[in-house]
Design a protein around this motif. Sequence first.
Motif, short mmCIF file in Angstrom:
data_model
loop_
_atom_site.label_atom_id
_atom_site.label_comp_id
_atom_site.label_asym_id
_atom_site.label_seq_id
_atom_site.Cartn_x
_atom_site.Cartn_y
_atom_site.Cartn_z
N MET A 1 0.86 -1.18 0.00
CA MET A 1 0.00 0.00 0.00
C MET A 1 0.90 1.24 0.00
O MET A 1 1.51 1.56 1.04
CB MET A 1 -0.91 0.01 1.23
N PRO A 2 1.00 1.95 -1.11
CA PRO A 2 1.93 3.09 -1.19
C PRO A 2 1.62 4.20 -0.21
O PRO A 2 2.51 4.99 0.13
CB PRO A 2 1.74 3.59 -2.63
N GLY A 3 0.38 4.26 0.29
CA GLY A 3 0.00 5.34 1.19
C GLY A 3 0.00 4.99 2.65
O GLY A 3 -0.42 5.81 3.48
N ILE A 4 0.46 3.79 3.02
CA ILE A 4 0.48 3.36 4.42
C ILE A 4 1.87 2.87 4.78
O ILE A 4 2.43 2.00 4.10
CB ILE A 4 -0.57 2.26 4.68
N GLY A 5 2.45 3.41 5.85
CA GLY A 5 3.85 3.14 6.16
C GLY A 5 4.10 2.12 7.25
O GLY A 5 5.26 1.91 7.63
N SER A 6 3.05 1.46 7.78
CA SER A 6 3.23 0.63 8.97
C SER A 6 3.31 -0.86 8.66
O SER A 6 2.83 -1.69 9.44
CB SER A 6 2.08 0.88 9.95
#
Length: 340
Positions: free
Chosen positions: A60-65
């Motif tokens: 998911m490019p928009g979630i960093g966790s």
Amino acid sequence: MELIQKNAKRFLNTPISVLDLAPITQGSNASETFKRSLDLAQKVDAWGFNRYWLAEHHNMPGIGSSATSIIINHIASGTKHIRVGSGGIMLPNHAPLMIAEQFGTLESLHPGRIDLGLGRAPGSDQLTARALRRTLFSNGDDFPDLVEELEAYMSEEATTGVKAYPGLGLSIPIWLLGSSGFSARLSASRGMPFSFASHFAPDYMHQAMDLYRSRFEPSDKLDKPHVMLGVSVVAADTDEEAEYLSTSRKQQMLDLMRGNPGQFKPPVKNLADHYAPGEIAALERNRGASSYMTGSPETIKQQLTSFIEETHADEIIISSDAFDHEARVRSHEIVAELLS
């Protein structure tokens, strides 16, 4: 007036926690995201929020966790009081022993402050799930066995030949997470706390809560049901500003519906300039009106109070994302001000 005061008192007595999806905003990167998450965590820690959870997502490019345990340590190391945990770890993606060791390590580093929330979904698309799975045959149906296996590695009573070091004998609260009745039944039967993603599956919220509460069996971990409900909150100083800020989250969801996830976008004045009417209508149908809260402090107070009175939730966990970090912090600050 008496009913309003009663509802407000219940709201003020209900613990409020934070779910951070670690949004990677457009034009930003993961390093900046983690700095912003820590800044937010430090502020909500000082404001008296109960927990700060991070969620496992992949591809998911928009979630960093995605490396959830590492980010939990980052947040716990920079805060003082707030409990930090996973909302959640997608257990079928992992060997239970590895999760027992990771969270045993976290609890040893931050005693009394770590929560382990477990989910049975992959947290990704099917292709990514295949890349993550320790076997290609797990479809989530073995989740109860995986939970039992994980608990056995940390239990001094279990007669397994393998134990988690660190982890053995540590008191780490294990939550089961869900958006259907499966985890509600399982957490009830095992006497565990249960967290339901009301903002993902609003139509099943009451059914899942009823299943959990009616079938709950007390355990040495928990003597009565404890349910935490997830809600989406975008708060600002005016209703109009909050509605504008909320378009970032709506764009993220619409792009996901298109099968084209991306980084967290800036807000827009009119979604209809960017998405078809049918897409916007489908988004609104899928959103639970009561579990998506947008507005000014007074509006949010009314919505939260009504939601808690309707559900009798033991705890609320809010997901409050905005493109601008200061706006995101302000959204949480408004909720904190309602609690004071």
